[in-house]
Write an enzyme that holds these catalytic residues in place. Structure first.
Site, PDB file in Angstrom:
ATOM      1  CG  HIS A  93       3.318  -2.746   6.046  1.00 30.86           C
ATOM      2  ND1 HIS A  93       4.096  -2.697   7.429  1.00 30.86           N
ATOM      3  CD2 HIS A  93       2.734  -2.571   5.570  1.00 30.86           C
ATOM      4  CE1 HIS A  93       3.998  -1.193   6.887  1.00 30.86           C
ATOM      5  NE2 HIS A  93       3.566  -0.661   6.705  1.00 30.86           N
ATOM      6  CD  GLU A 151       1.218   0.096   9.348  1.00 29.68           C
ATOM      7  OE1 GLU A 151       0.182   0.180   8.042  1.00 29.68           O
ATOM      8  OE2 GLU A 151       1.941   0.112   9.636  1.00 29.68           O
ATOM      9  CB  CYS A 198       4.527   5.607   5.008  1.00 28.57           C
ATOM     10  SG  CYS A 198       6.155   4.472   5.730  1.00 28.57           S
ATOM     11  CG  HIS A 217       1.602 -12.588  -2.380  1.00 30.97           C
ATOM     12  ND1 HIS A 217       1.270 -12.941  -0.682  1.00 30.97           N
ATOM     13  CD2 HIS A 217       2.434 -12.384  -2.415  1.00 30.97           C
ATOM     14  CE1 HIS A 217       2.541 -13.505  -0.496  1.00 30.97           C
ATOM     15  NE2 HIS A 217       3.501 -13.445  -1.435  1.00 30.97           N
ATOM     16  CG  HIS A 260      -0.179   0.480   2.195  1.00 31.77           C
ATOM     17  ND1 HIS A 260      -0.785   0.502   3.794  1.00 31.77           N
ATOM     18  CD2 HIS A 260       1.138  -0.185   2.817  1.00 31.77           C
ATOM     19  CE1 HIS A 260      -0.040   0.388   4.502  1.00 31.77           C
ATOM     20  NE2 HIS A 260       1.241   0.072   3.546  1.00 31.77           N
ATOM     21  CG  HIS A 318       5.661   0.717   2.506  1.00 27.20           C
ATOM     22  ND1 HIS A 318       4.619   1.980   2.123  1.00 27.20           N
ATOM     23  CD2 HIS A 318       4.538   0.332   3.708  1.00 27.20           C
ATOM     24  CE1 HIS A 318       4.237   2.160   2.356  1.00 27.20           C
ATOM     25  NE2 HIS A 318       3.907   1.766   3.562  1.00 27.20           N
TER      26      HIS A 318
END
Length: 195
Positions: free
Chosen positions: A30, A136, A23, A68, A13, A28
């Protein structure tokens, strides 16, 4: 009494507008952990709050939809959204920014809807979603309670404004599952538990 069920998924996201530039300006990912806490004050016929096996159906499919995948905020730049949908087979479009806080609210609304539409056929009594925790990272999480999920000051979570890519819904046991949920249709018992 509370029970807890843990789910895991990998997701990418961008969180626009956040303080951390890496961010807010870079895609990136998580390794998320989602904890569902269910509450009831009576047991079912198996002397359980709610059979964990029932969470392996519609609930698992909805959470696994984010695995994914890239989660996109519908309020983001239209060129970015189009490019991501064009270059990623697995994407989810949501009406709020994909922060941990909003993910916890989103999953609360999705799971709450599934529970409300599920056939409680084994004597389950007053089962409800207590809260949702979204990890997260290993050190940071957000926890959503009912009053948070429904708080208009935090943004509206309208299920009709969520869109799953066809590559996500096509392999579902019932590819129309999310349409059923959005339209308030009962979820057949055979769809609640997957083998």
């Amino acid at each position: 009494m509370l029970i807890r069920k843990l789910f895991k998924f990998e997701n990418a996201h961008i969180v626009r507008g956040c303080s951390t530039r890496r961010c807010s300006h870079s895609i990136h990912g998580h390794s998320y952990k989602v904890e569902l806490l269910l509450e009831a004050h009576a047991f079912d016929n198996g002397q359980m709050i709610y059979d964990f096996g029932l969470l392996k159906g519609a609930v698992r499919e909805l959470i696994d939809a984010f695995d994914h995948a890239v989660t996109l905020w519908s309020g983001d730049n239209l060129d970015y959204l189009a490019a991501m949908c064009r270059h990623s087979e697995r994407w989810v479009l949501i009406p709020v920014s994909p922060s941990a806080e909003q993910f916890s609210r989103l999953f609360f609304c999705l799971v709450d809807a599934v529970l409300a539409l599920s056939d409680m056929a084994n004597g389950e009594a007053d089962v409800q979603l207590h809260s949702v925790i979204v990890h997260e990272t290993d050190t940071g999480y957000a926890q959503c309670f009912r009053e948070d999920a429904l708080n208009p000051r935090m943004g509206l979570i309208d299920l009709h404004a969520i869109e799953f890519a066809p590559a996500i819904t096509a392999p579902w046991r019932d590819p129309e599952l999310f349409e059923r949920i959005k339209h308030g249709q009962q979820i057949p018992a055979c769809l609640e538990e997957l083998a």
